[in-house]
Design a protein around this motif. Structure first.
Motif, PDB file in Angstrom:
ATOM      1  N   GLN A  86       4.386   7.558  -1.468  1.00 14.40           N
ATOM      2  CA  GLN A  86       4.885   6.218  -1.166  1.00 14.40           C
ATOM      3  C   GLN A  86       3.840   5.171  -1.578  1.00 14.40           C
ATOM      4  OE1 GLN A  86       5.305   4.680   3.047  1.00 14.40           O
ATOM      5  NE2 GLN A  86       7.426   5.272   2.610  1.00 14.40           N
ATOM      6  N   SER A  87       2.598   5.407  -1.211  1.00 13.97           N
ATOM      7  CA  SER A  87       1.521   4.488  -1.577  1.00 13.97           C
ATOM      8  C   SER A  87       1.325   4.444  -3.096  1.00 13.97           C
ATOM      9  CB  SER A  87       0.224   4.927  -0.898  1.00 13.97           C
ATOM     10  OG  SER A  87      -0.872   4.188  -1.372  1.00 13.97           O
ATOM     11  N   ARG A 123       4.302   2.452  -4.742  1.00  9.23           N
ATOM     12  CA  ARG A 123       4.552   1.069  -4.316  1.00  9.23           C
ATOM     13  C   ARG A 123       3.944   0.141  -5.356  1.00  9.23           C
ATOM     14  NH1 ARG A 123       2.247   1.205   0.493  1.00  9.23           N
ATOM     15  NH2 ARG A 123       4.166   1.717   1.591  1.00  9.23           N
ATOM     16  N   SER A 146      -1.619   0.352  -8.236  1.00 13.46           N
ATOM     17  CA  SER A 146      -0.514   1.299  -8.378  1.00 13.46           C
ATOM     18  C   SER A 146      -0.087   1.384  -9.830  1.00 13.46           C
ATOM     19  CB  SER A 146       0.676   0.848  -7.532  1.00 13.46           C
ATOM     20  OG  SER A 146       1.798   1.649  -7.825  1.00 13.46           O
ATOM     21  N   GLY A 148       7.669  -0.048  -9.197  1.00 10.35           N
ATOM     22  CA  GLY A 148       8.526  -0.154  -8.036  1.00 10.35           C
ATOM     23  C   GLY A 148       9.826   0.624  -8.080  1.00 10.35           C
ATOM     24  N   TYR A 168       9.453   3.946  -6.387  1.00  9.09           N
ATOM     25  CA  TYR A 168       9.123   3.774  -4.970  1.00  9.09           C
ATOM     26  C   TYR A 168      10.360   3.979  -4.100  1.00  9.09           C
ATOM     27  CZ  TYR A 168       7.824   1.356  -0.636  1.00  9.09           C
ATOM     28  OH  TYR A 168       7.589   1.034   0.684  1.00  9.09           O
ATOM     29  N   GLU A 187      10.405   5.337  -0.270  1.00  5.43           N
ATOM     30  CA  GLU A 187      10.373   4.219   0.660  1.00  5.43           C
ATOM     31  C   GLU A 187      10.915   4.617   2.024  1.00  5.43           C
ATOM     32  OE1 GLU A 187      11.913  -0.393   0.756  1.00  5.43           O
ATOM     33  OE2 GLU A 187      12.964   1.034  -0.494  1.00  5.43           O
TER      34      GLU A 187
END
Length: 173
Positions: A68-69, A72, A77, A81, A84, A88
């Protein structure tokens, strides 16, 4: 036992069912599926082998929070997105434990997730890992191996979903 991640694939003809009732796509005992336990048994021996075929189920253990990290969008990163969306969410904590997070990913969403997730390589993960610190206290080298292993599993899973025109429902819980 901790909060874990489970995803189950569904065929395109089940889209409406997956949207209307995502729990109907999920197993009633995902940990048993992931660990090779007898479903709903009070006591059972485990094989530590996933029961469901890998094309039908993705188990990310507790690596979901790192993924997730990693995915993101933002400073540090490699992702923008799109992928993600596959990781999420978080559980809702309350007095008696937690309520899981459940999401449906439609078949038409999978190709962009696959493209971005599969473009994430080990060098990008190593750069990201410099700022990531596990809440589980693992040393950096072990944590990196753990995240890379589960990233590769997730990449293979979405490649299979995209190739077959399938979607997925995932549960964090």
């Amino acid at each position: 036992m901790g909060i874990r991640y489970y995803a189950y694939a569904f065929d395109a003809d089940l889209v409406q069912q997956a949207v209307d009732d995502p729990h109907s796509i999920l197993s009633s005992d995902p940990l048993a599926d992931a660990w090779g336990l007898e479903p709903h048994a009070a006591m059972s021996a485990t094989t530590f082998e996933q029961v469901s075929p890998k094309r039908d189920m993705l188990y990310l253990d507790k690596a979901w929070s790192a993924l997730q990290s990693l995915t993101r969008s933002g400073t540090g990163s490699p992702a923008t997105g799109s992928c993600y969306r596959m990781f999420e969410g978080n559980v809702t904590m309350h007095d008696m434990g937690w309520d899981p997070w459940v999401r449906t990913i439609l078949p038409e969403e999978v190709p962009s997730i696959r493209d971005e997730l599969c473009a994430t390589d080990e060098s990008e993960v190593r750069l990201w890992a410099r700022t990531w610190r596990s809440r589980h206290g693992a040393d950096d080298a072990d944590e990196l191996r753990y995240v890379l292993d589960y990233l590769r599993r997730a990449q293979k899973f979405v490649e299979s979903l995209a190739a077959d025109g399938r979607g997925m429902v995932y549960l964090i819980g």
